[in-house]
Each structure stands twice: as C-alpha cells, then as structure tokens.
Scaffold this active site. Structure first.
Site, PDB file in Angstrom:
ATOM      1  N   TRP A  36       3.888   6.088 -14.489  1.00 61.67           N
ATOM      2  CA  TRP A  36       3.275   5.801 -13.196  1.00 61.67           C
ATOM      3  C   TRP A  36       2.704   4.387 -13.183  1.00 61.67           C
ATOM      4  CZ3 TRP A  36      -2.106   5.015 -12.679  1.00 61.67           C
ATOM      5  CH2 TRP A  36      -2.922   5.498 -13.720  1.00 61.67           C
TER       6      TRP A  36
ATOM      7  N   GLY B  60       7.680   3.885   0.159  1.00 59.65           N
ATOM      8  CA  GLY B  60       8.331   4.641   1.215  1.00 59.65           C
ATOM      9  C   GLY B  60       9.391   3.828   1.924  1.00 59.65           C
TER      10      GLY B  60
ATOM     11  N   ASN C  53      -1.144  11.845 -18.756  1.00 62.73           N
ATOM     12  CA  ASN C  53      -2.261  11.056 -19.303  1.00 62.73           C
ATOM     13  C   ASN C  53      -2.847  11.653 -20.583  1.00 62.73           C
ATOM     14  OD1 ASN C  53      -2.404   9.162 -16.933  1.00 62.73           O
ATOM     15  ND2 ASN C  53      -2.916  11.061 -15.871  1.00 62.73           N
TER      16      ASN C  53
ATOM     17  N   TYR D 156      -2.886  14.922  -3.963  1.00 55.82           N
ATOM     18  CA  TYR D 156      -2.421  13.733  -3.253  1.00 55.82           C
ATOM     19  C   TYR D 156      -2.661  13.843  -1.752  1.00 55.82           C
ATOM     20  CZ  TYR D 156      -0.016  12.117  -7.502  1.00 55.82           C
ATOM     21  OH  TYR D 156       0.288  11.668  -8.770  1.00 55.82           O
TER      22      TYR D 156
ATOM     23  N   GLY E  15       0.352  -3.222  -7.576  1.00 54.01           N
ATOM     24  CA  GLY E  15       0.441  -4.489  -6.860  1.00 54.01           C
ATOM     25  C   GLY E  15      -0.383  -5.610  -7.457  1.00 54.01           C
TER      26      GLY E  15
END
Length: 299
Positions: free
Chosen positions: A209, A265, A159, A53, A215
């Site tokens: 996830w 966040g 996954n 990440y 979005g």
C-alpha cells in the site's frame, strides 16, 4: 498481466485496485460498474477493501455496483479487512479508536462486509493492524468458523511484523496468504527490518500500500522528497517513462513478488501503472533511489 499464486488454485492479479478513496471519486453505481469492468479488462481483477474505508461506507457503495452487475463477482478477487474500530458518528459510544481481534468482532465484521459487498464469500480477509491484545488461538478459531461456513476462502494480515505473522501462523492449519505493508521510496522500512526477507522465505507475496507515498514524492518540500524526486526524474528520462511508472517498477523489482495497490479512480492512471511492469530497472538505478531516500551511500 502476470498472475501471482498465493495458495493452491488461487491467484491475485499482479496489480491490485484499491477502493479506500471510492467516495472521493463520486461515481454513480452505473459509473462504478463501468470503471470496474475497465480495470478488469486491463487484468486488474483483485480488489482491496476494508470495513472502515469511507467511514464504513465504501464496501456498501461497491456492493451496490455488484448488485447491478452480479456477473462481475466471478471475475474478481475480493479482499477486505477488519479489527480497527474507528471513532465515528456511526459508533458514538466509542471514546478512542482501537483494535479488536476478538472472535466475536471478527465474525460480526465479516457478516457486515458480506452484506455490504453484496456477496456470499470473501476471497481474502485480512487483520488490518496488529493488536497487542490479540489472542492467536481465538483468532484461529474465528478463521476456522468462517472458512468452514464458506464465508471466507483465505486469510492474511496487514502491517504485521515477522514475529506477529509467525505467531498467528503457528495457530492456523492453513497458510496466511499475504501481509499488506507500506513500501515506497520515502518509506523503505520493510526492506530493512526483515519483513520482506521473512515473506520471501515463506513464499508469501506482500500486498503493497501507498506505493506513491500518498503523493508526497510529487509535492512535498522536504530534503528527502526533493532528493527522491530529482533521482526519479533522471531515471524516468533514462527509461522513457513517467515518475509514477518508475516508482512502480522500483517496487516490483523486489524479489518477494510484491503486489502494488493502485489507489486511483482514473482508468488512465491504472493503465499507466499496469504498463510499468514492462520497465526493468538495473540494480544501480534501484540503488540510486535507495541512496536518494536515505541521503547517504550504501555502507
């Protein structure tokens, strides 16, 4: 907030704070400490990382915050992942991204994550993606070494298909505690390919996830997104909640004890997500979203 048992004397918070976008939040270490304290106060104590990440930087940034407030380590459950090798300026010798589930790579990745996260142990280590070249016996040996050394307490996958999960589980003495998978109103594959039934059968709670489909539900101009958005808007009006809350409630209605990962966040959005656990959709409302996503009625 509910606690979900993953193993003996080991639980996760029902909602999980995802840190894959940590660098986008542009927080100083002090601000990050305050942010972590705020979501911990909301009951969101489980934290999701991965070595890759932020182009291999997010773990170290979070580790700086833990160094400032070491007392937080006993209040959280740290999850991280390994096995993806990205093409990156940090690894210029790599020609393509690929997977590596060799014992050597797993052991080296964990050591790097421990250093970056400024911790002595990882609560749960996940294999990030299924690797066609995975030797289950070799992975099991690496897991055993890590557990015996006290570096990792529990293991899981991400996954994985039911068969891939069972292959690895067949070589382990301990239980794989989770499978982190994508599930949202735009991608319902896990509810149709046996993944959720398999996890429910084995009493394994999946981490989820991309609950909000990155979005896409809110802004994508496609036939599917438009149908889903319209239906979610109607249901949101019926239950007196926001669309995002309806999505989380829709995910939580699955009987396999899903653990949604929140990727924001913004502490207000985390609080809003947590509050969605109080929303109880009817079966019909759940299937209205299913129909909107598929574009046809149930058989």
């Amino acid at each position: 907030m509910r606690r979900i048992q993953l193993a003996d004397n080991f639980t996760f918070s029902q909602f999980i704070q995802g840190y894959w976008r940590l660098l986008d939040w542009d927080l100083t270490p002090v601000q990050l400490v305050n942010f972590a304290k705020q979501h911990i106060e909301l009951g969101v104590t489980t934290i999701d990382h991965a070595d890759i990440y932020g182009d291999y930087e997010c773990e170290a940034v979070f580790g700086q915050a833990l160094k400032l407030a070491p007392e937080l380590r006993q209040q959280i459950e740290l999850v991280t992942k390994c096995d993806i090798k990205l093409v990156s300026d940090k690894n210029p010798q790599r020609q393509i991204g690929h997977y590596d589930t060799s014992a050597a790579h797993i052991l080296a990745s964990v050591d790097a994550s421990l250093t970056n996260l400024n911790t002595d142990y990882i609560d749960v280590l996940l294999l990030h993606r299924p690797d066609p070249l995975m030797n289950a016996d070799e992975v099991a040996e690496a897991f055993n070494q890590l557990q015996q050394a006290g570096k990792v307490r529990h293991f899981g996958v991400s996954n994985f298909t039911p068969m891939q999960f069972d292959l690895l589980q067949s070589r382990l003495t301990g239980k794989l505690v989770t499978n982190q998978v994508e599930f949202n109103p735009m991608n319902m594959q896990c509810s149709a390919d046996g993944t959720f039934e398999h996890l429910q059968m084995h009493k394994v709670a999946p981490m989820i996830w991309s609950c909000l489909a990155g979005g896409r539900i809110f802004g994508e101009d496609s036939a599917q997104a438009n149908r889903v958005r319209a239906t979610l808007t109607q249901i949101a009006e019926e239950v007196g909640a926001g669309i995002d809350q309806v999505i989380y409630a829709w995910v939580l209605k699955m009987p396999c004890n899903p653990l949604p990962i929140i990727g924001s966040g913004n502490i207000k959005r985390i609080q809003t997500a947590v509050e969605s656990s109080a929303i109880k959709l009817t079966n019909e409302q759940w299937f209205r979203v299913w129909v909107a996503s598929n574009g046809h009625n149930v058989p």
